[in-house]
Design an enzyme around this catalytic site. Sequence first.
Site, PDB file in Angstrom:
ATOM      1  N   LEU A  74       3.467   6.985  -2.196  1.00 35.52           N
ATOM      2  CA  LEU A  74       4.811   7.358  -2.652  1.00 35.52           C
ATOM      3  C   LEU A  74       4.874   7.628  -4.148  1.00 35.52           C
ATOM      4  O   LEU A  74       5.728   8.406  -4.596  1.00 35.52           O
ATOM      5  CB  LEU A  74       5.822   6.297  -2.207  1.00 35.52           C
ATOM      6  CG  LEU A  74       6.075   6.428  -0.689  1.00 35.52           C
ATOM      7  CD1 LEU A  74       6.733   5.167  -0.119  1.00 35.52           C
ATOM      8  CD2 LEU A  74       6.936   7.651  -0.382  1.00 35.52           C
ATOM      9  N   PHE A 107       0.819  -1.220   0.000  1.00 38.28           N
ATOM     10  CA  PHE A 107       0.000   0.000   0.000  1.00 38.28           C
ATOM     11  C   PHE A 107       0.849   1.264   0.000  1.00 38.28           C
ATOM     12  O   PHE A 107       0.364   2.350  -0.323  1.00 38.28           O
ATOM     13  CB  PHE A 107      -0.980   0.009   1.179  1.00 38.28           C
ATOM     14  CG  PHE A 107      -0.400   0.353   2.517  1.00 38.28           C
ATOM     15  CD1 PHE A 107      -0.162   1.678   2.877  1.00 38.28           C
ATOM     16  CD2 PHE A 107      -0.102  -0.641   3.441  1.00 38.28           C
ATOM     17  CE1 PHE A 107       0.389   1.998   4.107  1.00 38.28           C
ATOM     18  CE2 PHE A 107       0.430  -0.328   4.681  1.00 38.28           C
ATOM     19  CZ  PHE A 107       0.677   0.995   5.008  1.00 38.28           C
ATOM     20  N   LYS A 108       2.133   1.150   0.337  1.00 40.31           N
ATOM     21  CA  LYS A 108       3.011   2.323   0.358  1.00 40.31           C
ATOM     22  C   LYS A 108       3.066   3.019  -1.011  1.00 40.31           C
ATOM     23  O   LYS A 108       3.293   4.214  -1.097  1.00 40.31           O
ATOM     24  CB  LYS A 108       4.429   1.924   0.749  1.00 40.31           C
ATOM     25  CG  LYS A 108       4.582   1.191   2.083  1.00 40.31           C
ATOM     26  CD  LYS A 108       4.381   2.103   3.269  1.00 40.31           C
ATOM     27  CE  LYS A 108       4.932   1.535   4.570  1.00 40.31           C
ATOM     28  NZ  LYS A 108       4.278   0.293   5.017  1.00 40.31           N
ATOM     29  N   ASP A 109       2.832   2.249  -2.097  1.00 37.06           N
ATOM     30  CA  ASP A 109       2.899   2.845  -3.436  1.00 37.06           C
ATOM     31  C   ASP A 109       1.850   3.940  -3.626  1.00 37.06           C
ATOM     32  O   ASP A 109       2.087   4.895  -4.373  1.00 37.06           O
ATOM     33  CB  ASP A 109       2.667   1.766  -4.508  1.00 37.06           C
ATOM     34  CG  ASP A 109       3.861   0.827  -4.667  1.00 37.06           C
ATOM     35  OD1 ASP A 109       5.008   1.307  -4.575  1.00 37.06           O
ATOM     36  OD2 ASP A 109       3.639  -0.376  -4.884  1.00 37.06           O
TER      37      ASP A 109
END
Length: 457
Positions: A113, A108-110
Site C-alpha cells: 500500500l 505486511f499490507k504496508d
Amino acid sequence: MRYLSTRGGTAPLSFTQAVLTGLAPDGGLLVPERFPQVAEQLDAWRGLPYVELAQRIFRLYADDIPGNDLDAIVADAFTAFDHPDIAPLVDLGEISILELFHGPTLSFKDIALQILGRLFEYILGDSGRRLNILGATSGDTGSAAIHGVRGRESLSIFMLYPKGRTSHLQELQMTTVTDANVHCLAIDGSFDECQNIVKSTFADLEFKRRYDLGAVNSINWARVLAQMSYYTHVGLKSAEPTAFAVPTGNFGNIFAAIAVREMGVPVGRFTLATNDNDILARFFRTGVYRRGTVHHTISPSMDIQVASNLERYLWLRCGRDPERVKRFMSQFADTGEASLGDGAPVDPGIDPVAVDMNATRATMRDVHSRLGYVLDPHSAVGVAAARKVANGTVPVCIGAAHPAKFPDAVTEALGSETGNAVRHPVLDSLDPATARCTELPADRQAVMDYIRDNSTP
Ligand SMILES: *Cc1c(COP(=O)(O)O)cnc(C)c1O
C-alpha cells in the site's frame, strides 16, 4: 504487458489502466497475459538489495511507466520502512521468520500500500483528475491504505469499518490520521455490512464514474505485484528451493508466492495456513469450494469466508480458460458451492492446513518459551501449520504483523507480563485525543451522501 480479465469479457488493459480499474468491468480479476520467465536473470538478481530487486520485478509488469519513474516510486515507498533490510529474515533455528511488519502500520499490507498510494498519484499526474478511494476494513488494510494515501493531493480515502468491532489500536491507527483527505467512517453494523455497502456502491456505475471511485483491496493487481518481491528476494538467498508458510485470508499474499513460482523462481512447497475459517484449506484438500459461516478468532485479518483473490488462482488452475472460471464462479454465487470436478489434486505444491485457536496459542507459547520470539496470532497460525507438515526442511514463515498490534491475544497466550512488555513506539505514540471519525448507519445511501458532500468530483 497487457492485463486480461479472468472472465474474458474485458478488452485488454495496460498496467496503469489495470491499477486504476481495480475490479474488471465484467466482474473478473485482472491478470497479466503471461508471467515473464526469469530463470536466466536469477544469477544477476542474486544479492541485489531488496529495493533494487523490487524495481526489476516492477519493470517486468509495469511497462507503460518509464523505468526511471517507476524505480523512483518503488524506492520512495520503501523509505517509509524502519529496517535497513525492509523485510529481514530472522533465523530461529528450526524455523525462520520473514518479518514483513517494518512499515508505518506494522503489517505486511504496508509493503504493497505504500507503493499503491504513490502509483495512484503518479498515474493521475497532471490530469486534474482525482481518485476517491473507497474501502472496508476489519483491521490492517484500513490503516495501511490510509497511511499510503494520506496527504496526497489527487487522492481522498473513505474507509468504512464496523464501529466497536475492530481492536482499539487498529481503530486508533486509522482515526488519529488528521490529514484532510482521510475520512474514517464508523458504521453501525458488521464488517460484512460495510463490505456490502462498498460493493454495491461500486456496482452503481454512474456513481462510480461520477466520483472516480478507486479500490485498494487486494483485488488490485499492483498489490500482488508488490508482494512478489519478498518471495523472490528470500528465494534467491538459498541454494535449495525455499518452502514458505503463509497465513491466509483473502489469498492475496499466497497468490504472490504462486506468481513467483510461475515465473520460474525456484521455490519449495507452500503451506497454506488458515484459522477456523478453513474454506481455502478444504478447497485445496478436496477441490470443492463451499461457503461456511464466519468464525471470529484471535487472528481477525484471516476471518474471511470468500477469498477474492482465489479467482486469479482458478484462472491458472483451469488452464487460463475464462469460460471454466465463469462457470465455477457463477455456480458458487448461485449455490454457495463449486467444484473443480476433474479429480486431479488441486495443487501438488501446496499443503493446506487449518489451525484452531488453541493450537495457535500453544504455538505462540512454545515459540516464546523455547525460541525466545513473540509471534503475532496470524503469524502463529502459519508456524503451527508449517509444523504439521514438517518434512525435514526449514520453512520460511511469514511474519505478517508486529505482535504489539494484538495485545489481548498476546496476553492471553503468554501472560500479562509478556503482554505488557510487547510494545512498539508507533502504537505507544497514538494519541486518542486526536481521533476523529464520522459515525454513519449501515446504509448505502448515507455513505453515498457522505462521499458526495466530501469529495471534489
Ligand atoms: C491481511 C492479513 C492476512 C491475510 O492475508 P491475505 O493476503 O488476505 O491472504 C494475514 N495476517 C495479517 C496480519 C494480515 O493483515
